[in-house]
Design an enzyme around this catalytic site. Structure first.
Site, short mmCIF file in Angstrom:
data_model
loop_
_atom_site.label_atom_id
_atom_site.label_comp_id
_atom_site.label_asym_id
_atom_site.label_seq_id
_atom_site.Cartn_x
_atom_site.Cartn_y
_atom_site.Cartn_z
N GLY A 85 -2.17 -0.44 -11.04
CA GLY A 85 -3.36 0.18 -10.46
C GLY A 85 -3.47 1.64 -10.85
N THR A 86 -2.34 2.31 -10.96
CA THR A 86 -2.33 3.73 -11.33
C THR A 86 -2.81 3.92 -12.76
OG1 THR A 86 -0.47 4.00 -9.87
CG2 THR A 86 -0.87 5.80 -11.40
N ARG A 140 7.67 -14.67 4.83
CA ARG A 140 9.06 -15.16 4.79
C ARG A 140 9.88 -14.47 5.87
NH1 ARG A 140 11.77 -15.07 -1.05
NH2 ARG A 140 10.30 -13.40 -1.46
N HIS A 159 7.35 -0.29 -15.02
CA HIS A 159 7.70 -0.71 -13.65
C HIS A 159 8.86 -1.69 -13.67
CE1 HIS A 159 3.77 0.99 -12.57
NE2 HIS A 159 4.20 0.99 -11.32
N ALA A 192 6.24 -6.66 5.49
CA ALA A 192 7.34 -5.82 6.00
C ALA A 192 8.71 -6.25 5.49
CB ALA A 192 7.32 -5.81 7.52
N LYS A 242 7.19 -6.77 -10.61
CA LYS A 242 5.78 -6.41 -10.36
C LYS A 242 4.88 -7.54 -10.86
CE LYS A 242 2.37 -2.74 -11.07
NZ LYS A 242 1.88 -2.82 -9.69
N MET A 255 8.56 -2.52 -0.62
CA MET A 255 7.83 -1.39 -0.05
C MET A 255 7.71 -1.51 1.46
SD MET A 255 6.99 1.05 -1.92
CE MET A 255 5.88 1.84 -0.77
N ALA A 263 -5.11 2.88 -1.79
CA ALA A 263 -4.60 3.83 -2.79
C ALA A 263 -3.65 3.13 -3.74
CB ALA A 263 -3.88 5.00 -2.10
N PRO A 264 -3.97 3.11 -5.03
CA PRO A 264 -3.08 2.44 -5.97
C PRO A 264 -1.74 3.15 -6.13
CG PRO A 264 -4.95 3.42 -7.14
CD PRO A 264 -5.21 3.58 -5.67
P1 NAP Z 1 7.40 -7.38 -2.71
O1 NAP Z 1 8.78 -6.90 -2.60
O2 NAP Z 1 7.11 -8.68 -3.42
O3 NAP Z 1 6.81 -7.44 -1.23
C1 NAP Z 1 5.63 -8.11 -0.85
C2 NAP Z 1 5.96 -8.86 0.42
O4 NAP Z 1 4.76 -9.37 1.00
C3 NAP Z 1 6.88 -10.07 0.14
O5 NAP Z 1 7.85 -10.17 1.16
C4 NAP Z 1 5.88 -11.22 0.22
O6 NAP Z 1 6.49 -12.45 0.52
C5 NAP Z 1 4.98 -10.74 1.33
N1 NAP Z 1 3.71 -11.45 1.42
C6 NAP Z 1 3.05 -12.12 0.45
N2 NAP Z 1 1.90 -12.62 0.95
C7 NAP Z 1 1.84 -12.27 2.26
C8 NAP Z 1 0.91 -12.49 3.31
N3 NAP Z 1 -0.21 -13.22 3.14
N4 NAP Z 1 1.17 -11.97 4.53
C9 NAP Z 1 2.29 -11.27 4.73
N5 NAP Z 1 3.22 -11.02 3.78
C10 NAP Z 1 2.99 -11.51 2.56
O7 NAP Z 1 6.47 -6.29 -3.43
P2 NAP Z 1 6.61 -4.69 -3.37
O8 NAP Z 1 7.39 -4.21 -4.53
O9 NAP Z 1 6.99 -4.27 -1.99
O10 NAP Z 1 5.11 -4.29 -3.67
C11 NAP Z 1 4.05 -4.71 -2.79
C12 NAP Z 1 2.73 -4.24 -3.36
O11 NAP Z 1 2.66 -2.82 -3.27
C13 NAP Z 1 2.50 -4.55 -4.85
O12 NAP Z 1 1.15 -4.89 -5.04
C14 NAP Z 1 2.84 -3.26 -5.56
O13 NAP Z 1 2.15 -3.11 -6.78
C15 NAP Z 1 2.32 -2.28 -4.53
N6 NAP Z 1 2.88 -0.93 -4.58
C16 NAP Z 1 2.02 0.06 -4.33
C17 NAP Z 1 2.46 1.36 -4.27
C18 NAP Z 1 1.47 2.44 -3.94
O14 NAP Z 1 1.85 3.61 -3.92
N7 NAP Z 1 0.22 2.10 -3.66
C19 NAP Z 1 3.80 1.64 -4.47
C20 NAP Z 1 4.68 0.59 -4.73
C21 NAP Z 1 4.21 -0.70 -4.77
P3 NAP Z 1 6.83 -13.43 -0.76
O15 NAP Z 1 7.92 -12.73 -1.51
O16 NAP Z 1 7.26 -14.70 -0.12
O17 NAP Z 1 5.56 -13.57 -1.56
#
Ligand code: NAP
Length: 266
Positions: free
Chosen positions: A163-164, A36, A153, A9, A157, A13, A123-124
């Site tokens: 994944g897409t 964090r 991206h 959270a 990332k 995203m 869903a990727p």
């Molecule tokens: P991000 O900003 O790095 O956010 C991930 C968050 O999760 C960070 O705050 C991270 O902390 C935290 N985290 C890591 N391990 C955890 C755990 N075990 N328990 C709880 N929190 C944890 O990444 P993002 O850009 O939001 O993207 C997140 C994921 O979504 C990626 O895999 C991305 O490819 C995917 N994504 C998917 C879609 C879709 O439509 N499906 C769209 C956009 C993104 P730390 O920074 O300390 O590691």
């Protein structure tokens, strides 16, 4: 009201999704988990005022205390499978946006969701335009079997290709059947110059730059012509309607559904 816990959270995203859940009339944001920023109010993370939901570190503790209907995961490739298993074992449905899970992890989750008789959506890409792009690409591949995929991206990332892009390659490979493209005698002067090679010689290219969000081009080449299909997620809001749809639909599901297309088109 659907009680939702968002994991990751505090991330890019996770912030957008937890705010959307907070604003949805049929949902309650019941908890927010991140490794964090423990104790931080999520409302402040969105740039608004306090909402009384603070980031917690321990997912298992939150699942027991809050007993949500749905856990939404936007974390990291190395954390996601464990989180989903924790949810399913506790009888909590999962909606998963995190990419980079291995095939073996996905199969383990499929088996667990079936055993527990709990719904799970992975869903990727939750953007409707990306789902349509994949569908259009499958159609075009029947007529233009020579294909290359370029995904672009933001530079934070963790996984590549996206994944897409992988899902697009899978769908294109299936649609064009037994076909192989590319020159066997081709030489890469720098390894990787031609991108990653998927089944049948489909090349995948990953661009990572600040300023980008999530974009993909699929280029088809034919005799004297090319066809390019492109989708751009210009902001993370583009994923929100798909995520909210998945949260609503997972309430009626049992077992794993992979891909937003299954919820939109079937
Ligand atoms: P991000 O900003 O790095 O956010 C991930 C968050 O999760 C960070 O705050 C991270 O902390 C935290 N985290 C890591 N391990 C955890 C755990 N075990 N328990 C709880 N929190 C944890 O990444 P993002 O850009 O939001 O993207 C997140 C994921 O979504 C990626 O895999 C991305 O490819 C995917 N994504 C998917 C879609 C879709 O439509 N499906 C769209 C956009 C993104 P730390 O920074 O300390 O590691």
């Amino acid at each position: 009201m659907i009680k939702v816990v968002v994991v990751g959270a505090g991330g890019r995203m996770g912030r957008v999704v937890s705010r959307a859940v907070w604003q949805a009339e049929d949902m309650v944001l019941a908890g927010a988990v991140d490794v964090r920023g423990e104790g931080q109010d999520v409302g402040l993370l969105w740039g608004g005022s306090e909402v009384g939901i603070t980031l917690q570190r321990d997912l298992e503790e939150v699942l027991h205390r809050v007993a949500p209907h749905v856990m939404v995961d936007f974390t990291t490739p190395d954390a996601v499978a464990d989180n989903v298993k924790k949810a399913l074992r506790n009888g909590v449905r999962a909606v998963v946006g995190t990419t980079g899970m291995s095939g073996a992890e996905l199969e383990e989750i499929r088996a667990l969701a079936e055993k527990q008789r709990v719904g799970c959506v992975v869903a990727p890409n939750f953007a409707l335009g990306a789902v349509l792009l994949i569908r259009f690409a499958a159609e075009a591949a029947k007529f233009f079997p020579h294909v290359e995929i370029i995904e672009l991206h933001h530079d934070q990332k963790l996984d590549a290709p996206s994944g897409t892009a992988l899902k697009t390659a899978e769908v294109v490979a299936a649609a064009r059947g037994d076909f192989r493209q590319g020159l066997p005698a081709e030489v890469e002067k720098i390894p990787g110059a031609r991108g990653a090679c998927f089944d049948g010689g489909i090349r995948l290219h990953s661009v990572r730059l600040p300023g980008l969000v999530a974009h993909q081009e699929v280029i088809f080449g034919g005799l004297g012509q090319t066809l390019t299909i492109r989708h751009d997620s210009l902001s993370r809001e583009s994923f929100v309607p798909g995520v909210l749809l998945a949260i609503r639909r997972v309430m009626e599901l049992e077992g794993l559904v992979y891909g937003l297309d299954k919820l939109v088109f079937e």
